[in-house]
Design an enzyme around this catalytic site. Structure first.
Site, short mmCIF file in Angstrom:
data_model
loop_
_atom_site.label_atom_id
_atom_site.label_comp_id
_atom_site.label_asym_id
_atom_site.label_seq_id
_atom_site.Cartn_x
_atom_site.Cartn_y
_atom_site.Cartn_z
N HIS A 16 -5.84 -7.21 -50.59
CA HIS A 16 -4.57 -6.58 -50.21
C HIS A 16 -3.81 -6.10 -51.45
O HIS A 16 -3.21 -5.04 -51.45
CB HIS A 16 -3.71 -7.56 -49.41
CG HIS A 16 -4.33 -7.95 -48.10
ND1 HIS A 16 -4.91 -7.04 -47.24
CD2 HIS A 16 -4.48 -9.17 -47.49
CE1 HIS A 16 -5.38 -7.67 -46.18
NE2 HIS A 16 -5.15 -8.95 -46.31
N LEU B 209 7.68 14.63 -50.21
CA LEU B 209 6.76 13.93 -49.31
C LEU B 209 7.47 12.81 -48.55
O LEU B 209 8.21 12.01 -49.15
CB LEU B 209 5.63 13.31 -50.14
CG LEU B 209 4.69 12.36 -49.41
CD1 LEU B 209 3.72 13.13 -48.53
CD2 LEU B 209 3.91 11.49 -50.40
N ASP C 49 -8.22 0.20 -44.02
CA ASP C 49 -9.02 -0.96 -43.59
C ASP C 49 -10.05 -1.34 -44.66
O ASP C 49 -10.51 -0.50 -45.42
CB ASP C 49 -9.73 -0.59 -42.28
CG ASP C 49 -10.24 -1.81 -41.54
OD1 ASP C 49 -9.89 -2.94 -41.94
OD2 ASP C 49 -11.00 -1.64 -40.57
#
Ligand code: FPP
Length: 255
Positions: free
Chosen positions: A51, A145, A34
């Site tokens: 972004h 991962l 956020d």
């Protein structure tokens, strides 16, 4: 020269360097990324630049998580509520996964990362879905991962879909009500196959869960930071893991 040696010592003995022990690394970290918009606004830049820089932080977080030996990293990239944003911003966000993958996929493959996606695929633009599905397919044999993108994801929708599946199966006679338990539900959520997050990180100072992994976060440790997502780096991840290691998880029992 002397100056350089001194700064090396200073770094080595840095009192702020966090201590992480290798025997209690969280298996699964979920992140609510956020603050992209506020990061950009503070710099007088359009929100989308936030972004764009958030995408760079995705790479830093992935590498740092991999280096720490974290097995699963789930990133909240777009919620079912994010469609309410202006069309230009939504379009930009929907192009980011393919931009990210175009730049990073080869390196992620080389690092043995497996990409997954959870969310409502039907609502995604074709170009976004195709890019994600190709990345999922190309990394499906990797066993390092697991980088799980929550894209067009909503926790309430996920639970509602699961309940409606239960209804349909009972109507069809393929499920009995006594067979429904936590395990059945876990196996029919979008996160099926992933353990619950041990640690949830949210950036930007907001302290809420925002419809993210409502079932799965039941016993997760929560860690909040005021920094905006585009600023997130390895040190922040280390701070969060160090704090996680100081916590005692009781799952409702006694320590
Ligand atoms: C919330 O910040 C962030 C989002 C809704 C988008 C998150 C997306 C990224 C970090 C990039 C994703 C990258 C890939 C590779 C998929 P906000 O815009 O709500 O920030 P604000 O609260 O300051 O306005």
């Amino acid at each position: 020269m002397i100056k350089r040696i001194r700064s090396w010592w200073k770094r080595k003995d840095d009192p702020n360097k966090v201590k992480i022990t290798s025997d209690n690394i969280p298996q699964h970290i979920a992140i609510i990324m956020d603050g992209n918009g506020r990061w950009a606004k503070r710099r007088g830049l359009p929100r989308v630049v936030g972004h764009q820089n958030g995408m760079k932080a995705v790479k830093r977080a992935t590498i740092a998580a991999d280096e720490l030996g974290i097995k699963y990293l789930t990133l909240y990239a777009f919620s079912t509520e994010n469609w309410k944003r202006p069309k230009d911003e939504v379009d930009f966000l929907m192009r980011l996964p393919q931009e990210f993958l175009k730049i990073e996929l080869d390196e992620l493959i080389a690092k043995n990362v497996q990409i997954r996606m959870m969310g409502d695929k039907n609502g995604l633009p074709k170009h976004t879905l195709e890019a994600m599905e190709e990345a999922v397919k190309r990394t499906s044999y990797n066993d390092g991962l697991v980088l799980n993108f929550a894209l067009n994801y909503g926790g309430r929708n996920e639970i509602t879909d699961c309940m409606s599946m239960i209804g349909r199966e009972i109507e069809a006679g393929t499920l009995r009500s006594e067979d429904i338990n936590s395990q059945w539900i876990e196996d029919h959520l979008l996160s099926a196959g992933l353990p619950d997050p041990d640690l949830l990180i949210r950036t930007s100072g907001e302290m809420r869960v925002s419809n993210f992994m409502l079932w799965q976060l039941a016993y997760s440790e929560l860690w909040f930071t005021d920094i905006y997502w585009p600023e997130f780096n390895k040190n922040h991840l280390h701070d969060a893991v160090a704090e996680y290691q100081r916590r005692t998880r009781r799952y409702g029992g006694l320590s």
